[in-house]
Motif scaffolding. Structure first.
Motif, PDB file in Angstrom:
ATOM      1  N   VAL A  11      18.140 -28.102 -38.872  1.00  0.00           N
ATOM      2  CA  VAL A  11      17.406 -27.513 -37.658  1.00  0.00           C
ATOM      3  C   VAL A  11      16.241 -28.263 -37.212  1.00  0.00           C
ATOM      4  O   VAL A  11      16.536 -28.305 -35.608  1.00  0.00           O
ATOM      5  CB  VAL A  11      17.137 -25.831 -37.897  1.00  0.00           C
ATOM      6  N   SER A  12      15.711 -29.227 -37.832  1.00  0.00           N
ATOM      7  CA  SER A  12      14.641 -30.339 -37.647  1.00  0.00           C
ATOM      8  C   SER A  12      15.354 -31.117 -36.580  1.00  0.00           C
ATOM      9  O   SER A  12      14.980 -32.334 -35.612  1.00  0.00           O
ATOM     10  CB  SER A  12      14.311 -30.923 -38.904  1.00  0.00           C
ATOM     11  N   LEU A  13      16.337 -31.676 -36.829  1.00  0.00           N
ATOM     12  CA  LEU A  13      17.440 -32.870 -35.774  1.00  0.00           C
ATOM     13  C   LEU A  13      18.415 -32.137 -34.688  1.00  0.00           C
ATOM     14  O   LEU A  13      18.572 -32.592 -34.014  1.00  0.00           O
ATOM     15  CB  LEU A  13      19.294 -32.430 -36.883  1.00  0.00           C
ATOM     16  N   LEU A  14      18.833 -30.216 -34.505  1.00  0.00           N
ATOM     17  CA  LEU A  14      19.058 -30.265 -33.832  1.00  0.00           C
ATOM     18  C   LEU A  14      17.571 -30.073 -32.363  1.00  0.00           C
ATOM     19  O   LEU A  14      18.204 -29.929 -31.794  1.00  0.00           O
ATOM     20  CB  LEU A  14      19.022 -28.785 -34.189  1.00  0.00           C
ATOM     21  N   LYS A  15      17.007 -29.709 -33.160  1.00  0.00           N
ATOM     22  CA  LYS A  15      15.331 -29.085 -32.442  1.00  0.00           C
ATOM     23  C   LYS A  15      15.183 -30.751 -31.950  1.00  0.00           C
ATOM     24  O   LYS A  15      14.742 -31.375 -30.224  1.00  0.00           O
ATOM     25  CB  LYS A  15      14.801 -28.861 -32.913  1.00  0.00           C
ATOM     26  N   ASP A  16      15.484 -32.431 -32.105  1.00  0.00           N
ATOM     27  CA  ASP A  16      15.186 -33.219 -32.103  1.00  0.00           C
ATOM     28  C   ASP A  16      15.972 -33.610 -31.205  1.00  0.00           C
ATOM     29  O   ASP A  16      15.439 -34.089 -29.580  1.00  0.00           O
ATOM     30  CB  ASP A  16      15.531 -33.969 -32.947  1.00  0.00           C
ATOM     31  N   PHE A  17      16.937 -33.301 -31.110  1.00  0.00           N
ATOM     32  CA  PHE A  17      18.362 -33.675 -29.633  1.00  0.00           C
ATOM     33  C   PHE A  17      18.604 -32.762 -29.027  1.00  0.00           C
ATOM     34  O   PHE A  17      19.402 -32.219 -27.845  1.00  0.00           O
ATOM     35  CB  PHE A  17      19.760 -33.418 -30.416  1.00  0.00           C
ATOM     36  N   LYS A  18      17.520 -31.746 -29.202  1.00  0.00           N
ATOM     37  CA  LYS A  18      17.124 -30.521 -27.966  1.00  0.00           C
ATOM     38  C   LYS A  18      18.141 -29.544 -27.468  1.00  0.00           C
ATOM     39  O   LYS A  18      18.971 -29.173 -26.977  1.00  0.00           O
ATOM     40  CB  LYS A  18      17.053 -31.303 -26.509  1.00  0.00           C
ATOM     41  N   LEU A  19      19.315 -29.241 -29.013  1.00  0.00           N
ATOM     42  CA  LEU A  19      20.344 -28.559 -29.298  1.00  0.00           C
ATOM     43  C   LEU A  19      20.021 -27.671 -29.873  1.00  0.00           C
ATOM     44  O   LEU A  19      21.109 -26.614 -30.158  1.00  0.00           O
ATOM     45  CB  LEU A  19      21.724 -29.368 -29.697  1.00  0.00           C
ATOM     46  N   TYR A  20      18.522 -27.085 -29.988  1.00  0.00           N
ATOM     47  CA  TYR A  20      18.575 -25.535 -31.070  1.00  0.00           C
ATOM     48  C   TYR A  20      18.029 -24.580 -29.970  1.00  0.00           C
ATOM     49  O   TYR A  20      16.669 -25.114 -29.361  1.00  0.00           O
ATOM     50  CB  TYR A  20      17.385 -26.197 -32.032  1.00  0.00           C
ATOM     51  N   PRO A  21      18.673 -23.761 -30.062  1.00  0.00           N
ATOM     52  CA  PRO A  21      18.722 -23.470 -31.494  1.00  0.00           C
ATOM     53  C   PRO A  21      20.711 -22.645 -30.716  1.00  0.00           C
ATOM     54  O   PRO A  21      21.491 -21.930 -31.631  1.00  0.00           O
ATOM     55  CB  PRO A  21      18.396 -21.272 -31.305  1.00  0.00           C
ATOM     56  N   GLN A  22      20.756 -23.188 -29.665  1.00  0.00           N
ATOM     57  CA  GLN A  22      22.948 -23.299 -29.274  1.00  0.00           C
ATOM     58  C   GLN A  22      23.509 -23.626 -30.149  1.00  0.00           C
ATOM     59  O   GLN A  22      24.376 -23.514 -30.627  1.00  0.00           O
ATOM     60  CB  GLN A  22      22.846 -23.542 -28.342  1.00  0.00           C
ATOM     61  N   ALA A  23      23.327 -24.781 -30.928  1.00  0.00           N
ATOM     62  CA  ALA A  23      24.392 -24.832 -31.736  1.00  0.00           C
ATOM     63  C   ALA A  23      24.173 -25.160 -33.667  1.00  0.00           C
ATOM     64  O   ALA A  23      24.874 -25.174 -34.696  1.00  0.00           O
ATOM     65  CB  ALA A  23      24.312 -26.276 -32.045  1.00  0.00           C
ATOM     66  N   PHE A  24      22.967 -23.778 -33.590  1.00  0.00           N
ATOM     67  CA  PHE A  24      22.775 -23.510 -34.249  1.00  0.00           C
ATOM     68  C   PHE A  24      23.951 -22.651 -35.253  1.00  0.00           C
ATOM     69  O   PHE A  24      23.358 -20.726 -34.118  1.00  0.00           O
ATOM     70  CB  PHE A  24      20.893 -23.604 -35.231  1.00  0.00           C
ATOM     71  N   LEU A  25      24.338 -22.594 -36.049  1.00  0.00           N
ATOM     72  CA  LEU A  25      24.990 -21.038 -36.587  1.00  0.00           C
ATOM     73  C   LEU A  25      24.522 -20.147 -37.543  1.00  0.00           C
ATOM     74  O   LEU A  25      25.217 -19.353 -37.095  1.00  0.00           O
ATOM     75  CB  LEU A  25      26.422 -21.859 -37.050  1.00  0.00           C
ATOM     76  N   LYS A  35      26.303 -16.819 -36.422  1.00  0.00           N
ATOM     77  CA  LYS A  35      26.536 -17.115 -35.155  1.00  0.00           C
ATOM     78  C   LYS A  35      28.113 -16.971 -34.960  1.00  0.00           C
ATOM     79  O   LYS A  35      28.546 -17.802 -35.399  1.00  0.00           O
ATOM     80  CB  LYS A  35      26.232 -17.372 -34.415  1.00  0.00           C
ATOM     81  N   ASN A  36      28.810 -16.145 -33.995  1.00  0.00           N
ATOM     82  CA  ASN A  36      30.116 -16.576 -34.186  1.00  0.00           C
ATOM     83  C   ASN A  36      30.413 -17.812 -33.011  1.00  0.00           C
ATOM     84  O   ASN A  36      30.029 -18.739 -32.332  1.00  0.00           O
ATOM     85  CB  ASN A  36      30.980 -15.744 -32.605  1.00  0.00           C
ATOM     86  N   VAL A  37      31.264 -18.927 -34.053  1.00  0.00           N
ATOM     87  CA  VAL A  37      31.737 -20.587 -33.762  1.00  0.00           C
ATOM     88  C   VAL A  37      31.459 -20.836 -32.124  1.00  0.00           C
ATOM     89  O   VAL A  37      30.919 -21.626 -31.704  1.00  0.00           O
ATOM     90  CB  VAL A  37      32.556 -20.979 -34.293  1.00  0.00           C
ATOM     91  N   TYR A  41      29.462 -22.529 -29.564  1.00  0.00           N
ATOM     92  CA  TYR A  41      30.332 -23.393 -28.635  1.00  0.00           C
ATOM     93  C   TYR A  41      29.731 -23.499 -27.394  1.00  0.00           C
ATOM     94  O   TYR A  41      29.362 -25.219 -26.799  1.00  0.00           O
ATOM     95  CB  TYR A  41      32.225 -23.923 -29.475  1.00  0.00           C
ATOM     96  N   GLU A  42      29.831 -22.705 -26.766  1.00  0.00           N
ATOM     97  CA  GLU A  42      30.165 -22.575 -24.961  1.00  0.00           C
ATOM     98  C   GLU A  42      28.558 -23.166 -25.158  1.00  0.00           C
ATOM     99  O   GLU A  42      28.011 -23.595 -24.023  1.00  0.00           O
ATOM    100  CB  GLU A  42      30.799 -21.372 -25.325  1.00  0.00           C
ATOM    101  N   ALA A  43      27.713 -21.918 -26.201  1.00  0.00           N
ATOM    102  CA  ALA A  43      26.437 -22.373 -25.791  1.00  0.00           C
ATOM    103  C   ALA A  43      26.204 -23.691 -25.573  1.00  0.00           C
ATOM    104  O   ALA A  43      25.224 -24.252 -25.195  1.00  0.00           O
ATOM    105  CB  ALA A  43      25.370 -21.250 -26.147  1.00  0.00           C
ATOM    106  N   THR A  44      26.577 -24.572 -26.729  1.00  0.00           N
ATOM    107  CA  THR A  44      26.515 -25.507 -27.005  1.00  0.00           C
ATOM    108  C   THR A  44      26.739 -26.549 -26.057  1.00  0.00           C
ATOM    109  O   THR A  44      26.189 -27.611 -25.028  1.00  0.00           O
ATOM    110  CB  THR A  44      26.844 -25.764 -28.717  1.00  0.00           C
ATOM    111  N   MET A  45      27.629 -26.229 -25.432  1.00  0.00           N
ATOM    112  CA  MET A  45      28.387 -27.306 -24.312  1.00  0.00           C
ATOM    113  C   MET A  45      27.716 -27.075 -22.964  1.00  0.00           C
ATOM    114  O   MET A  45      26.978 -27.685 -22.002  1.00  0.00           O
ATOM    115  CB  MET A  45      29.285 -27.183 -23.924  1.00  0.00           C
TER     116      MET A  45
END
Length: 73
Positions: A11-25, A35-37, A41-45
């Motif tokens: 979670v910390s890494l995803l937050k560092d790269f501004k990909l949380y919560p979208q990329a957190f499954l 979460k649905n993969v 994926y779509e939210a992360t993109m």
């Protein structure tokens, strides 16, 4: 694995790269479950920014190299 303060490294890494919560499954021990993969994926993109990631990586490298320079014997 948990970091200081009880937050997971993932979670910390995803937050560092501004990909949380979208990329957190999610997590198996979470009340929300996994979460649905494809939805994740779509939210992360939608928030993924390659230039932003490059800038964060470059900045982290600069900070680390500065630390090594300051602490070498």
């Amino acid at each position: 694995e948990m970091m200081t303060g009880g937050e997971s490294k993932h979670v910390s890494l995803l937050k560092d790269f501004k990909l949380y919560p979208q990329a957190f499954l999610g997590a198996l021990d979470s009340s929300e479950g996994i979460k649905n993969v494809w939805e994740s994926y779509e939210a992360t993109m939608n928030v993924f920014n390659e230039q932003n990631i490059e800038n964060i990586l470059r900045n982290n490298m600069d900070i680390y190299m500065d630390y090594l320079t300051r602490t070498k014997m």
